[in-house]
Design an enzyme around this catalytic site. Structure first.
Site, PDB file in Angstrom:
ATOM      1  N   ASP A 112      44.882  38.893  56.287  1.00 56.51           N
ATOM      2  CA  ASP A 112      44.656  38.692  54.844  1.00 56.51           C
ATOM      3  C   ASP A 112      45.946  38.238  54.159  1.00 56.51           C
ATOM      4  O   ASP A 112      47.040  38.458  54.680  1.00 56.51           O
ATOM      5  CB  ASP A 112      44.230  40.010  54.182  1.00 56.51           C
ATOM      6  CG  ASP A 112      42.846  40.460  54.622  1.00 56.51           C
ATOM      7  OD1 ASP A 112      42.151  39.705  55.309  1.00 56.51           O
ATOM      8  OD2 ASP A 112      42.476  41.596  54.258  1.00 56.51           O
ATOM      9  N   ARG A 162      41.152  30.850  55.911  1.00 61.06           N
ATOM     10  CA  ARG A 162      40.249  31.280  54.843  1.00 61.06           C
ATOM     11  C   ARG A 162      40.845  30.818  53.508  1.00 61.06           C
ATOM     12  O   ARG A 162      42.028  31.033  53.256  1.00 61.06           O
ATOM     13  CB  ARG A 162      40.128  32.805  54.835  1.00 61.06           C
ATOM     14  CG  ARG A 162      39.350  33.354  53.630  1.00 61.06           C
ATOM     15  CD  ARG A 162      39.522  34.864  53.486  1.00 61.06           C
ATOM     16  NE  ARG A 162      39.152  35.555  54.706  1.00 61.06           N
ATOM     17  CZ  ARG A 162      39.597  36.788  55.019  1.00 61.06           C
ATOM     18  NH1 ARG A 162      40.394  37.448  54.213  1.00 61.06           N
ATOM     19  NH2 ARG A 162      39.231  37.352  56.150  1.00 61.06           N
TER      20      ARG A 162
HETATM   21  C1  LIG Z   1      35.656  37.416  52.544  1.00 60.64           C
HETATM   22  C2  LIG Z   1      36.710  37.464  51.473  1.00 60.64           C
HETATM   23  C3  LIG Z   1      38.017  37.724  51.828  1.00 60.64           C
HETATM   24  C4  LIG Z   1      39.017  37.750  50.847  1.00 60.64           C
HETATM   25  N1  LIG Z   1      40.330  37.900  51.225  1.00 60.64           N
HETATM   26  C5  LIG Z   1      41.307  37.823  50.296  1.00 60.64           C
HETATM   27  C6  LIG Z   1      42.671  37.833  50.664  1.00 60.64           C
HETATM   28  O1  LIG Z   1      43.036  37.902  51.840  1.00 60.64           O
HETATM   29  N2  LIG Z   1      43.609  37.768  49.660  1.00 60.64           N
HETATM   30  C7  LIG Z   1      43.243  37.673  48.341  1.00 60.64           C
HETATM   31  O2  LIG Z   1      44.128  37.586  47.481  1.00 60.64           O
HETATM   32  N3  LIG Z   1      41.947  37.674  47.976  1.00 60.64           N
HETATM   33  C8  LIG Z   1      40.977  37.748  48.913  1.00 60.64           C
HETATM   34  N4  LIG Z   1      39.659  37.700  48.521  1.00 60.64           N
HETATM   35  C9  LIG Z   1      39.305  37.885  47.092  1.00 60.64           C
HETATM   36  C10 LIG Z   1      39.291  36.571  46.337  1.00 60.64           C
HETATM   37  O3  LIG Z   1      40.604  36.081  46.236  1.00 60.64           O
HETATM   38  C11 LIG Z   1      38.716  36.759  44.921  1.00 60.64           C
HETATM   39  O4  LIG Z   1      39.476  37.696  44.224  1.00 60.64           O
HETATM   40  C12 LIG Z   1      37.263  37.221  44.886  1.00 60.64           C
HETATM   41  O5  LIG Z   1      36.539  36.646  45.937  1.00 60.64           O
HETATM   42  C13 LIG Z   1      36.594  36.798  43.567  1.00 60.64           C
HETATM   43  O6  LIG Z   1      36.654  35.414  43.399  1.00 60.64           O
HETATM   44  P1  LIG Z   1      35.399  34.404  43.571  1.00 60.64           P
HETATM   45  O7  LIG Z   1      35.839  33.304  44.471  1.00 60.64           O
HETATM   46  O8  LIG Z   1      34.211  35.144  44.028  1.00 60.64           O
HETATM   47  O9  LIG Z   1      35.214  33.731  42.159  1.00 60.64           O
HETATM   48  P2  LIG Z   1      35.027  34.322  40.698  1.00 60.64           P
HETATM   49  O10 LIG Z   1      35.032  33.145  39.820  1.00 60.64           O
HETATM   50  O11 LIG Z   1      36.006  35.422  40.452  1.00 60.64           O
HETATM   51  O12 LIG Z   1      33.591  34.950  40.749  1.00 60.64           O
HETATM   52  C14 LIG Z   1      32.413  34.186  40.899  1.00 60.64           C
HETATM   53  C15 LIG Z   1      31.215  35.096  40.722  1.00 60.64           C
HETATM   54  O13 LIG Z   1      31.175  36.061  41.785  1.00 60.64           O
HETATM   55  C16 LIG Z   1      30.788  37.343  41.304  1.00 60.64           C
HETATM   56  N5  LIG Z   1      31.918  38.269  41.477  1.00 60.64           N
HETATM   57  C17 LIG Z   1      33.194  37.946  41.837  1.00 60.64           C
HETATM   58  N6  LIG Z   1      33.943  39.062  41.944  1.00 60.64           N
HETATM   59  C18 LIG Z   1      33.135  40.100  41.648  1.00 60.64           C
HETATM   60  C19 LIG Z   1      33.317  41.520  41.597  1.00 60.64           C
HETATM   61  N7  LIG Z   1      34.490  42.083  41.877  1.00 60.64           N
HETATM   62  N8  LIG Z   1      32.267  42.297  41.267  1.00 60.64           N
HETATM   63  C20 LIG Z   1      31.051  41.745  41.008  1.00 60.64           C
HETATM   64  N9  LIG Z   1      30.817  40.408  41.038  1.00 60.64           N
HETATM   65  C21 LIG Z   1      31.831  39.597  41.355  1.00 60.64           C
HETATM   66  C22 LIG Z   1      30.432  37.151  39.857  1.00 60.64           C
HETATM   67  O14 LIG Z   1      29.056  36.842  39.797  1.00 60.64           O
HETATM   68  C23 LIG Z   1      31.259  35.944  39.462  1.00 60.64           C
HETATM   69  O15 LIG Z   1      30.731  35.248  38.362  1.00 60.64           O
HETATM   70  C24 LIG Z   1      38.662  37.611  49.497  1.00 60.64           C
HETATM   71  C25 LIG Z   1      37.349  37.330  49.137  1.00 60.64           C
HETATM   72  C26 LIG Z   1      36.378  37.235  50.108  1.00 60.64           C
HETATM   73  C27 LIG Z   1      34.987  36.899  49.705  1.00 60.64           C
END
Ligand SMILES: Cc1cc2nc3c(=O)[nH]c(=O)nc-3n(C[C@H](O)[C@H](O)[C@H](O)COP(=O)(O)OP(=O)(O)OC[C@H]3O[C@@H](n4cnc5c(N)ncnc54)[C@H](O)[C@@H]3O)c2cc1C
Length: 290
Positions: A112, A162
């Site tokens: 990560d 990723r």
């Molecule tokens: C498999 C995976 C691995 C990840 N690994 C890392 C990593 O190594 N380092 C890192 O910094 N980040 C990591 N992340 C987190 C990522 O950076 C984001 O913070 C997170 O995925 C929210 O962003 P989004 O792309 O979903 O978009 P956003 O624009 O934030 O969200 C899009 C939509 O998704 C839904 N949503 C998003 N977050 C939430 C929540 N917390 N609760 C409820 N609904 C929500 C809502 O419907 C929102 O409108 C990871 C995410 C995933 C899916």
């Protein structure tokens, strides 16, 4: 918070439970629905070499159990859980143990990406291990201004990458403060990671997002470039947008969901609360009701 039943219930929305068995039970259910998994043993910024070694041991046990139960799951770990704060050599030794065990069973091990203070060290360690442990995979964050350059280096390496938006609070000097800029950066990086040039170098991209516009961008970019569905995957977090699982699978996409487990859920849970204000409102309402 851990002692309040209402809080515990809300934590369980995002965390499978305290034990590895809790996570693997969820993995088995997802696998039955045609969905692969990432499994994270929660923990970060450990304070002693012993804690770091225990974290690595937990990942070894996870790899053994995944193989024994014939599950379609791979670990996803944090370098500060393996002792990065205690020195590069402590962390490297632990990472090598986990990577070697994964390599023996042909299992990827995802590293990560944490806050910006760790990005150089994480990418350096990944780059140094890439040749000997080809099963290591790494993460980049679209919100960082540097990421387009990092992606070019990872493409040269032919990395498994990723792409996420990024989950930490970062200063505007190094991260885009405006969500629209983060999304634009994400979209550009989707195109770059799915480009013919990247795929020829054996890059395997994973698009980690719940944002339907970004998911559509990945599909559209793949369609335009004639990229097959098995040349990339979509990753999502346990507890978020489960309603998208079935349509993504029905569209023939390779979907992987990250299942966290363990007692040390505070940091992970707080990042999930912070990235969506509606979660906070819901959380406090539950607490008051409880
Ligand atoms: C498999 C995976 C691995 C990840 N690994 C890392 C990593 O190594 N380092 C890192 O910094 N980040 C990591 N992340 C987190 C990522 O950076 C984001 O913070 C997170 O995925 C929210 O962003 P989004 O792309 O979903 O978009 P956003 O624009 O934030 O969200 C899009 C939509 O998704 C839904 N949503 C998003 N977050 C939430 C929540 N917390 N609760 C409820 N609904 C929500 C809502 O419907 C929102 O409108 C990871 C995410 C995933 C899916």
């Amino acid at each position: 918070m851990d002692r309040l039943p209402a809080a515990r219930g809300f934590v369980r929305r995002f965390v499978a439970g305290p034990r590895l068995d809790d996570a693997l039970a969820v993995v088995a259910r997802l696998n039955a629905d045609g969905i692969d998994a990432l499994v994270t043993h929660l923990g970060e910024n450990v304070a002693t070499a012993q804690d770091a070694a225990h974290a690595a041991d937990a990942y070894l046990e996870m790899l053994d159990q995944i193989a024994r139960r014939s599950l379609r799951a791979v670990p996803s770990l944090k370098l500060t859980h393996l002792g990065l704060d205690l020195g590069e050599s402590v962390c490297r030794a632990n990472l090598e143990r986990v990577a070697a065990r994964g390599q023996a069973s042909g299992t990827l091990v995802w590293v990560d990406m944490e806050s910006s203070a760790y990005v150089d060290r994480t990418l350096d360690l990944y780059g140094a291990q890439h040749a000997s442990h080809t099963n290591l995979a790494c993460v980049v964050q679209a919100y960082l201004r540097r990421t387009a350059q990092d992606v070019e280096r990872l493409i040269e390496l032919g990395a498994t990458v990723r792409l996420c938006k990024g989950a930490y609070r970062e200063p505007p000097a190094i991260a885009f403060p405006d969500k629209r800029d983060v999304d634009a950066s994400y979209a550009r990086l989707v195109d770059r990671l799915l480009s013919a040039d990247a795929l020829t170098r054996r890059v395997y991209p994973a698009f980690a997002t719940h944002d339907e516009r970004m998911l559509e961008r990945a599909r559209e970019s793949a369609r335009r470039g004639g990229v097959r569905a098995d040349q990339y995957e979509i990753q999502m977090l346990y507890g978020i947008r489960h309603d998208l699982h079935a349509p993504l699978r029905a569209a023939g996409l390779h979907l992987r969901v990250l299942i966290p487990y363990g007692e040390d859920w505070y940091g992970y849970f707080m990042r999930r609360l912070a990235e969506r204000p509606a979660n906070l409102t819901f959380f406090f309402r539950q607490l008051l009701r409880g």
